[in-house]
Design an enzyme around this catalytic site. Structure first.
Site, PDB file in Angstrom:
ATOM      1  N   ARG A 103      71.424  52.979  38.844  1.00 10.45           N
ATOM      2  CA  ARG A 103      70.242  53.685  38.297  1.00 10.45           C
ATOM      3  C   ARG A 103      70.686  55.105  38.012  1.00 10.45           C
ATOM      4  NH1 ARG A 103      63.999  53.904  40.138  1.00 10.45           N
ATOM      5  NH2 ARG A 103      64.159  51.921  39.044  1.00 10.45           N
ATOM      6  N   HIS A 130      65.025  49.822  30.942  1.00 16.48           N
ATOM      7  CA  HIS A 130      64.827  49.290  32.294  1.00 16.48           C
ATOM      8  C   HIS A 130      64.725  47.758  32.224  1.00 16.48           C
ATOM      9  CE1 HIS A 130      63.973  49.202  36.415  1.00 16.48           C
ATOM     10  NE2 HIS A 130      62.784  49.766  36.472  1.00 16.48           N
ATOM     11  N   GLN A 133      63.155  45.520  35.152  1.00 16.57           N
ATOM     12  CA  GLN A 133      61.696  45.568  35.248  1.00 16.57           C
ATOM     13  C   GLN A 133      61.071  44.588  34.249  1.00 16.57           C
ATOM     14  OE1 GLN A 133      59.475  47.448  37.304  1.00 16.57           O
ATOM     15  NE2 GLN A 133      58.040  46.032  36.363  1.00 16.57           N
ATOM     16  N   ASP A 220      52.856  53.206  31.400  1.00 13.17           N
ATOM     17  CA  ASP A 220      53.831  53.806  32.326  1.00 13.17           C
ATOM     18  C   ASP A 220      53.523  55.297  32.397  1.00 13.17           C
ATOM     19  OD1 ASP A 220      56.072  54.307  33.913  1.00 13.17           O
ATOM     20  OD2 ASP A 220      57.483  54.310  32.227  1.00 13.17           O
ATOM     21  N   CYS A 260      54.680  49.230  35.580  1.00 14.05           N
ATOM     22  CA  CYS A 260      55.924  49.079  36.343  1.00 14.05           C
ATOM     23  C   CYS A 260      55.833  49.756  37.709  1.00 14.05           C
ATOM     24  CB  CYS A 260      57.086  49.648  35.543  1.00 14.05           C
ATOM     25  SG  CYS A 260      56.839  51.370  35.076  1.00 14.05           S
ATOM     26  N   ARG A 288      59.722  41.519  40.951  1.00 15.51           N
ATOM     27  CA  ARG A 288      61.006  42.217  40.875  1.00 15.51           C
ATOM     28  C   ARG A 288      62.014  41.538  41.789  1.00 15.51           C
ATOM     29  NH1 ARG A 288      61.589  47.442  39.183  1.00 15.51           N
ATOM     30  NH2 ARG A 288      63.791  46.896  39.325  1.00 15.51           N
TER      31      ARG A 288
HETATM   32  N1  NVA Z   1      59.521  55.685  33.037  1.00 17.31           N
HETATM   33  C1  NVA Z   1      59.609  55.725  34.471  1.00 17.31           C
HETATM   34  C2  NVA Z   1      59.808  54.339  35.005  1.00 17.31           C
HETATM   35  C3  NVA Z   1      59.867  54.266  36.500  1.00 17.31           C
HETATM   36  C4  NVA Z   1      60.107  52.865  36.987  1.00 17.31           C
HETATM   37  C5  NVA Z   1      60.750  56.637  34.863  1.00 17.31           C
HETATM   38  O1  NVA Z   1      61.818  56.568  34.242  1.00 17.31           O
HETATM   39  O2  NVA Z   1      60.586  57.416  35.785  1.00 17.31           O
HETATM   40  N1   CP Z   2      59.367  50.015  38.717  1.00 23.12           N
HETATM   41  C1   CP Z   2      60.426  50.544  39.351  1.00 23.12           C
HETATM   42  O1   CP Z   2      61.565  50.467  38.904  1.00 23.12           O
HETATM   43  O2   CP Z   2      60.125  51.137  40.529  1.00 23.12           O
HETATM   44  P1   CP Z   2      61.096  52.049  41.401  1.00 23.12           P
HETATM   45  O3   CP Z   2      61.308  53.324  40.637  1.00 23.12           O
HETATM   46  O4   CP Z   2      60.335  52.263  42.673  1.00 23.12           O
HETATM   47  O5   CP Z   2      62.381  51.332  41.626  1.00 23.12           O
END
Ligand code: NVA
Ligand code: CP
Length: 301
Positions: A103, A130, A133, A220, A260, A288
């Site tokens: 990540r 992502h 997800q 989101d 998400c 997930r």
């Molecule tokens: N768009 C959000 C998704 C989190 C799962 C982010 O990147 O923070």
């Molecule tokens: N939806 C998702 O990826 O959640 P986290 O940021 O908690 O991993």
């Protein structure tokens, strides 16, 4: 399939095969089947440059339930966080692990891990996309609707990583896709061009227009991880882009709502809409785990 870097890289058949395995793994888990033979003795390094609840827990628990061993590697404690090149990190980790989940911010970092390493790399979220997800999202949509055929998915809000992967997932599965976002916050331009060519894609600045007759309404956060400094500016730009009763009235009566998570009630979604659809949203979060386990089995076995 060697890596999971973007969903667009996957064929429809590969996605379906992951979803079918995820359904099977979910069924087995609910029925107490021992799954520790699937990835016995395998190791997964999980590099995190950003926070996480669902991704970390689903990969960590998933790996353990499959009989493997997950290593949580915070970039704050890794040499990569002090500037060790990703090319070197990739080659070192390839000699010790069976797979890497990362990540991070730049998509190119995940791509470089895959390029310079010799083991499967899974994208656990980048600024660009992502995919993990959206596999869980597709699994949830199929659970609730029974099929992808004839469905319309709409996304209201930021054309960010989530929107990009959802576009790829919807187009690959043959669903209609519409998105409402403010000017300047559109999804990736190349992906939009691809979606227009390959699928049934519509973009607007009107949330109700996008939500018209939708079977799935998705949203989101307005400020993603790494964009905390833009919170105020974004709150202004996204005024009117909240998934509320008015948007839901435009969608089909039996439309489902997905998010998400984490969610900001009163920003991208009202507390009322969120709670009215909490079953779907938390099934999505649970999925997930099953979807991640399916990806791990496909790539690490
Ligand atoms: N768009 C959000 C998704 C989190 C799962 C982010 O990147 O923070
Ligand atoms: N939806 C998702 O990826 O959640 P986290 O940021 O908690 O991993």
């Amino acid at each position: 399939m060697k890596h999971l870097l973007t969903l667009k890289d996957c064929t429809r058949e590969e996605i379906l095969s992951i979803l079918n395995l995820a359904d099977q793994l979910k069924y087995e888990r609910k029925n107490g089947v021992d799954q520790t033979g699937y990835l016995k003795g395998k190791t997964l390094g999980m590099i995190f440059r950003k926070s996480s609840t669902r991704t970390r827990v689903s990969f960590e628990v998933g790996m353990t339930e499959l009989g493997g061993y997950p290593l949580f590697l915070s970039s704050a404690d890794l040499q990569i966080g002090r500037g060790e090149p990703v090319q070197d990190t990739a080659r070192v980790l390839s000699r010790m692990l069976d797979g890497i989940m990362i990540r991070t911010f730049d998509q190119s970092e995940a791509e470089d891990l895959a390029k310079y390493g010799t083991i499967p790399v899974i994208n656990g979220l980048t600024d660009y996309c992502h995919p993990c997800q959206v596999l869980a999202d597709l699994m949830t949509i199929r659970e609730y609707k029974g099929t992808f055929r004839g469905l319309k998915v709409c996304f209201i809000g930021d054309g960010n990583n989530m929107a990009n992967s959802l576009i790829a997932g919807a187009v690959r599965m043959g669903m209609k896709f519409s998105i409402a976002c403010p000017k300047g916050y559109e999804p990736n331009a190349a992906l939009v061009a691809w979606a227009k060519e390959e699928g049934d894609f519509f973009m607007t600045e009107s949330p109700c227009e996008a939500a018209k007759d939708a079977d799935v309404v998705y949203t989101d956060v307005w400020a993603s991880m790494g964009q905390e400094g833009e919170r105020e500016k974004r709150a202004k730009a996204f005024e009117g882009f909240c998934v509320d009763d008015t948007v839901m009235k435009a969608a089909k009566r039996d439309a489902m709502v997905l998010h998400c998570l984490p969610a900001h009630r009163g920003e991208e979604i009202t507390a009322e809409v969120f709670e009215a659809h909490a079953d779907e949203i938390f099934d999505e979060a649970e999925n997930r785990l099953h979807a991640q386990k399916a990806v791990l089995c496909k790539l690490l076995r």
